[in-house]
Design a protein around this motif. Structure first.
Motif, mmCIF file in Angstrom:
data_model
loop_
_atom_site.group_PDB
_atom_site.id
_atom_site.type_symbol
_atom_site.label_atom_id
_atom_site.label_comp_id
_atom_site.label_asym_id
_atom_site.label_seq_id
_atom_site.Cartn_x
_atom_site.Cartn_y
_atom_site.Cartn_z
ATOM 1 N N SER A 40 1.036 -1.399 0.128
ATOM 2 C CA SER A 40 0.139 -0.352 0.130
ATOM 3 C C SER A 40 1.102 1.617 0.302
ATOM 4 C CB SER A 40 -0.693 -0.215 0.786
ATOM 5 O OG SER A 40 -1.534 -0.750 1.272
ATOM 6 N N GLY A 41 -0.049 2.490 -0.341
ATOM 7 C CA GLY A 41 0.738 3.900 -0.266
ATOM 8 C C GLY A 41 0.235 4.743 0.208
ATOM 9 N N LYS A 42 -0.245 4.184 1.459
ATOM 10 C CA LYS A 42 -0.585 5.103 2.737
ATOM 11 C C LYS A 42 -0.129 5.859 2.982
ATOM 12 C CE LYS A 42 -5.464 4.165 5.279
ATOM 13 N NZ LYS A 42 -6.230 4.419 5.080
ATOM 14 N N ALA A 43 -0.305 7.509 2.985
ATOM 15 C CA ALA A 43 0.274 8.020 3.288
ATOM 16 C C ALA A 43 0.785 7.591 5.287
ATOM 17 C CB ALA A 43 0.227 10.001 3.794
ATOM 18 N N GLY A 44 2.579 7.859 6.103
ATOM 19 C CA GLY A 44 2.306 7.186 7.443
ATOM 20 C C GLY A 44 2.483 5.933 7.627
ATOM 21 N N TRP A 45 2.211 5.084 6.431
ATOM 22 C CA TRP A 45 2.023 4.043 6.842
ATOM 23 C C TRP A 45 3.532 3.170 6.776
ATOM 24 C CZ3 TRP A 45 -2.145 0.008 5.003
ATOM 25 C CH2 TRP A 45 -3.219 0.032 5.545
#
Ligand SMILES: *Cc1c(COP(=O)(O)O)cnc(C)c1O
Length: 394
Positions: free
Chosen positions: A145-150
């Motif tokens: 995933s490219g979710k911010a903060g992950w």
């Protein structure tokens, strides 16, 4: 409030939940413990494709529960054989592996691609994924995933997922190297705010991956199973991926997911893949009932008609309230807001009286709509009317 908040303390705290408990659901409506009804345009995050507690699911569960629940995945069972056969007949894929969640299906897709790379591309294992993408919450799918903060969470991160820019073919090409085995994407980025890949981008990805002899993996966990007005979204771009993951709608609310692949790619050896509950007849019997509904003549046409109604209605609201507009495909849509009021609109909608409205705001500047695929025209009108009132009193 007919429940004691203290009774919730035994549940591990993982998110902020409102002070209400849902006790029943039918079609597009949920009821809480006080008897208040809510029009549900979230449907368990696009999961309940036939609404709450649909009769076909009740019947499939009841009948199968009396017959056979789980002989073990080491034996064949009839519902899983039937569902696999139906999926193969109605898709471009040849083989199906059933599992329980979208993350697990994607994890399987990653394993299959890495295995294929080991056998066919001298150990290539990198899978190009996308900024703002979402593929699940296991360690590997969080890395994909490219979710911010992950990127900082639960380190060390599973390596091998370089990130390209969505709808930017050159950014993908720039990342392809000797270690690349696949490109994996959601054909519509859901969590990112319902951002569709353009048909040209999807066609470009298919061409690019073929030129480089690497795989194309489509995460249709949210977009598949009729959500976008066709059985699978990639059909609309006229391309054939090598691997696809399904979950959410395929179980209409029960835990069922699937990994589908072309036969040339199927290289798992005994012991590589499995799982105690995978392909159990109780869940796959539900999958058969769900797919039969979606394949009923006229069902997907109806989804497309409701989608036009929802899209038009949201455009009217956008104009009326001076909002930037709406976007999406089929019954997966978003209304863009001109400010960060998403969360507060969701809360106010839930608290409306006498009937509440359940909406979702994956980003503060937009609302996402994922009604049941069999939502009625009157229910869409009602939601639009309730939303109109909420937007007037922002
Ligand atoms: C929901 C979702 C997942 C994760 O599915 P789970 O069943 O929650 O594990 C993966 N990919 C996409 C595109 C999703 O929308």
């Amino acid at each position: 409030m007919k429940f004691n908040l203290k009774e919730t303390h035994a549940l591990m705290e993982i998110t902020a939940r409102p002070d209400l408990v849902f006790v029943a659901g039918h079609g597009s409506w949920l009821q809480d413990g006080d008897g208040k009804s809510y029009l549900d345009f979230v449907q368990g995050w696009a999961v309940n494709c036939l609404g709450h507690s649909p009769q076909v699911v009740q019947k499939a569960l009841a009948e199968q529960a009396q017959q056979l629940v789980n002989p073990s995945p080491a034996f064949f069972n009839l519902p899983s054989m039937k569902l696999a056969q139906m999926l193969v007949e109605h898709s471009v894929f040849d083989r199906v592996f059933f599992c329980n969640t979208g993350a697990e299906a994607n994890e399987g897709a990653i394993k299959l691609a890495r295995k294929w790379g080991r056998k066919n591309r001298s150990g290539a294992h990198e899978i190009i994924t996308f900024v703002n993408g979402f593929h699940g919450r296991t360690l590997a799918t969080m890395a994909a995933s490219g979710k911010a903060g992950w990127d900082q969470l639960f380190s060390p991160k599973v390596p091998g997922f370089p990130k390209a820019i969505y709808n930017d073919l050159e950014s993908v090409e720039a990342l392809i190297g000797p270690q690349t085995v696949a490109v994996m994407l959601e054909p519509i980025q859901g969590e990112a705010g319902v951002i569709p890949a353009t048909p040209a981008f999807l066609q470009g990805l298919r061409r690019l991956t073929q030129e480089h002899g690497i795989l194309l993996i489509m995460d249709e966990v949210q977009t598949g199973m009729g959500r976008c007005g066709t059985l699978f979204y990639h059909e609309q771009a006229g391309i054939e991926p090598d691997i696809m993951s399904l979950a959410k709608g395929i179980g209409a609310g029960v835990p069922l997911a699937a990994l589908l692949a072309k036969k040339e790619v199927c290289c798992f050896e005994h012991g590589d893949q499995g799982g105690t509950y995978n392909g159990n007849p109780l869940m796959t019997a539900v999958g058969v009932a769900v797919l039969e509904q979606l394949l009923t003549p006229g069902f997907l046409e109806c989804v497309r008609e409701r989608a036009i109604q929802l899209s038009n209605g949201l455009q009217v609201l956008a104009q009326h309230h001076g909002l930037p507009g709406e976007r999406g495909v089929g019954l997966l849509r978003a209304l863009m807001l001109s400010d960060a009021s998403g969360g507060s609109i969701v809360k106010k909608a839930r608290e409306l009286h006498p009937e509440g409205l359940l909406l979702n705001s994956p980003r503060e500047n937009l609302l996402r709509f994922m009604p049941a695929l069999n939502v009625s025209a009157a229910e869409i009108d009602k939601m639009l009317e309730m939303l109109d009132g909420l937007l007037s009193h922002r």
